[in-house]
Design a protein around this motif. Structure first.
Motif, mmCIF file in Angstrom:
data_model
loop_
_atom_site.group_PDB
_atom_site.id
_atom_site.type_symbol
_atom_site.label_atom_id
_atom_site.label_comp_id
_atom_site.label_asym_id
_atom_site.label_seq_id
_atom_site.Cartn_x
_atom_site.Cartn_y
_atom_site.Cartn_z
ATOM 1 N N HIS A 82 6.910 -25.150 -10.868
ATOM 2 C CA HIS A 82 7.021 -24.546 -12.315
ATOM 3 C C HIS A 82 6.257 -25.831 -12.981
ATOM 4 C CE1 HIS A 82 9.853 -21.690 -11.662
ATOM 5 N NE2 HIS A 82 10.895 -22.411 -11.287
ATOM 6 N N LEU A 83 6.136 -27.007 -12.645
ATOM 7 C CA LEU A 83 5.314 -28.077 -13.395
ATOM 8 C C LEU A 83 3.997 -27.639 -13.201
ATOM 9 C CD1 LEU A 83 4.972 -30.802 -15.030
ATOM 10 C CD2 LEU A 83 4.524 -31.699 -12.656
ATOM 11 N N TYR A 89 6.334 -37.160 -14.230
ATOM 12 C CA TYR A 89 7.233 -35.914 -13.642
ATOM 13 C C TYR A 89 7.468 -36.068 -12.097
ATOM 14 C CZ TYR A 89 9.721 -31.703 -13.330
ATOM 15 O OH TYR A 89 10.807 -30.704 -12.955
ATOM 16 N N VAL A 90 5.961 -36.009 -11.716
ATOM 17 C CA VAL A 90 5.497 -35.957 -10.181
ATOM 18 C C VAL A 90 6.001 -37.277 -9.921
ATOM 19 C CG1 VAL A 90 3.718 -36.045 -8.587
ATOM 20 C CG2 VAL A 90 3.814 -34.505 -10.573
ATOM 21 N N MET A 115 6.148 -21.456 -23.441
ATOM 22 C CA MET A 115 7.460 -20.756 -23.236
ATOM 23 C C MET A 115 7.894 -20.883 -21.813
ATOM 24 S SD MET A 115 6.410 -17.270 -25.291
ATOM 25 C CE MET A 115 7.700 -16.261 -24.727
ATOM 26 N N TYR A 116 6.675 -20.752 -20.845
ATOM 27 C CA TYR A 116 7.118 -20.872 -19.463
ATOM 28 C C TYR A 116 7.737 -22.294 -19.324
ATOM 29 C CZ TYR A 116 6.678 -21.008 -14.433
ATOM 30 O OH TYR A 116 6.729 -20.655 -13.078
ATOM 31 N N MET A 117 7.326 -23.242 -20.059
ATOM 32 C CA MET A 117 7.671 -24.844 -19.384
ATOM 33 C C MET A 117 9.035 -24.925 -19.846
ATOM 34 S SD MET A 117 8.340 -27.852 -21.213
ATOM 35 C CE MET A 117 7.604 -27.555 -22.788
ATOM 36 N N ARG A 118 9.489 -24.318 -21.294
ATOM 37 C CA ARG A 118 10.616 -24.388 -22.048
ATOM 38 C C ARG A 118 11.811 -23.709 -21.033
ATOM 39 N NH1 ARG A 118 12.139 -28.774 -24.000
ATOM 40 N NH2 ARG A 118 14.006 -27.519 -24.774
ATOM 41 N N MET A 119 11.215 -22.302 -20.539
ATOM 42 C CA MET A 119 12.185 -21.596 -19.906
ATOM 43 C C MET A 119 12.229 -21.957 -18.607
ATOM 44 S SD MET A 119 10.805 -17.817 -21.431
ATOM 45 C CE MET A 119 11.940 -16.867 -20.310
ATOM 46 N N PHE A 120 11.402 -22.591 -17.618
ATOM 47 C CA PHE A 120 11.608 -22.501 -16.277
ATOM 48 C C PHE A 120 11.587 -24.023 -15.776
ATOM 49 C CE2 PHE A 120 9.665 -18.123 -16.846
ATOM 50 C CZ PHE A 120 10.840 -17.416 -16.231
ATOM 51 N N LEU A 121 10.987 -24.863 -16.268
ATOM 52 C CA LEU A 121 10.781 -26.437 -15.745
ATOM 53 C C LEU A 121 12.079 -26.822 -15.774
ATOM 54 C CD1 LEU A 121 8.703 -28.236 -14.819
ATOM 55 C CD2 LEU A 121 8.482 -28.965 -17.070
#
Length: 429
Positions: A12-13, A132-133, A185-191
């Motif tokens: 996801h990242l 994060y990694v 949006m993708y980061m807030r929803m899935f990460l």
């Protein structure tokens, strides 16, 4: 089970970085044409455009120099995902401005907005992604993971540039704005939160109240800011006391100075000497991006265990020097394309330096350490336009003391050479 969760989080990242990078990179090939059309319509040379670009780089660099250690340190305390939200949201607004119009007045509004927002956004997303990694990958596999992250960025660069090659200028900014919104949006929803985030006492942000949480943690809380500044000073002292960290800091500074000089000069140089436009810029960037993607995704994971980060760092800097020097003496319009192939190797240093730094600090200082390196790169970005913008303007004009349009780029090559020599003096990480 835990490894599967970690793998999904990194996936996801990587998707977040791809979408964010796509939105940022797709506008690069057209910005020179947009800037010159708004400021100096109908001309292939424009001193004002060069100096405005340099001024923006200086202001952004000064802001990043102050903000990167702070952002990295706050992410150690409040979590990577929380700190990622702000720069990704802010990144939308400058793109939306040029998606609306590219007239002279709107361009200057974009210029001011982009400059102010870049103080926070420039480099912060990459810095937080690297931290994060580091949170989720063991030391032995970290260099390869950093290389994959860089490779994902290169893939985004290739895809974005390829799209820019065939889109109109107006459509380019519309697509960039859409992708910037989608990435947020993708980061807030899935990460998911990183492993380091799970140990936090309290998050800095909730999905509902980002702004109020930030206001609670910044203004009016001087003691907290003082603590962050003191922690950054402690990290700077650690850089001095640790030989590997100090050496990486020196290499990072001079290599970033050379790269910034190249980027500040190359497009105006190619436009003035060979009359390149957005299509030629896009073709050039596609070659460079494809080479970098292949290198990071295929070569780096194989070469790191065999050669280690220090040797790959020196190899990458050597080819970086060769690329810059060849471009500075380009005698035909095909030479820049040949030089771009050197990105196959010149992209090595980014992942190698970040990996070396990550191995020198504790797990709860990854964000701070990556922020310090980012701030050093920002310092180079401050100094670079002060030196290279006047040189570029001077040697592209009729006032040049001698005929050498690529002189400023050659000077950038000399600074990269200093980084290469310094890398040869480094011991094994």
């Amino acid at each position: 089970m835990e490894e599967t969760t970690t793998f999904q989080g990194l996936g996801h990242l990587f998707m977040t970085i791809f979408l964010y990078g796509f939105s940022a990179f797709i506008v690069i090939p057209v910005m020179t044409d947009v800037s010159m059309a708004a400021i100096c319509p109908g001309k292939d040379e424009c001193s004002l455009a060069i100096y405005l670009s340099g001024l923006q780089q200086v202001i952004t660099g000064v802001g990043s120099l102050m903000m990167m250690p702070l952002v990295g340190s706050l992410s150690d305390k409040h979590g990577r995902k929380s700190l990622l939200t702000l720069p990704m949201i802010l990144n939308i607004f400058p793109l939306a401005t040029l998606a609306y119009s590219r007239g002279t007045t709107v361009f200057y509004i974009y210029y001011v907005l982009k400059t102010l927002i870049s103080i926070i956004c420039e480099g912060s997303v990459l810095c937080l992604a690297l931290a994060y990694v580091a949170d989720n990958v063991s030391e032995g596999r970290r260099a390869s993971a950093f290389a994959i992250l860089t490779g994902i960025g290169s893939c985004a660069f290739v895809c974005a540039t390829l799209c820019a090659r065939f889109l109109s200028i107006s459509a380019t900014f519309q697509v960039a704005t859409t992708m910037a919104i989608l990435s947020t949006m993708y980061m807030r929803m899935f990460l998911p939160d990183s492993d380091g985030d799970n140990n936090l006492a309290a998050p800095i942000v909730s999905n509902e109240k980002l702004s109020s949480a930030l206001l609670e943690d910044y203004p009016g809380h001087k003691n907290r800011i003082s603590k962050v500044i003191r922690s950054v000073c402690e990290m700077a002292s650690l850089m001095k006391s640790s030989v590997p960290l100090f050496q990486v800091a020196m290499v990072s500074f001079f290599s970033s100075l050379g790269e910034a000089g190249l980027h500040a000069s190359s497009m105006y140089y190619l436009k003035a000497k060979f009359h390149f436009n957005k299509d030629q810029f896009a073709d050039l960037m596609i070659i460079s991006g494809v080479a970098g993607s292949i290198s990071q995704l295929l070569f780096m994971p194989i070469l790191v265990p065999a050669l280690k980060e220090q040797k790959l760092l020196s190899i990458g800097l050597f080819f970086g020097c060769a690329h810059i020097f060849l471009l500075s003496v380009a005698w035909s319009s095909w030479v820049p394309y040949m030089a771009a192939i050197f990105s196959l190797f010149s992209i090595f240093p980014h992942s190698c330096m970040r990996s070396i730094v990550s191995k020198q600090v504790a797990s709860n200082e990854q964000g701070k350490a990556q922020g310090i390196i980012s701030s050093i790169c920002a310092l180079a970005n401050v100094i670079s336009p002060l030196a290279f913008s006047p040189l570029t303007d001077w040697f592209l004009s009729e006032r040049a003391p001698f005929e050498f349009p690529g002189f400023s780029i050659m000077c950038a090559g000399f600074t990269m050479t200093i980084a290469f020599i310094q890398s040869l003096m480094m011991g094994s990480p």
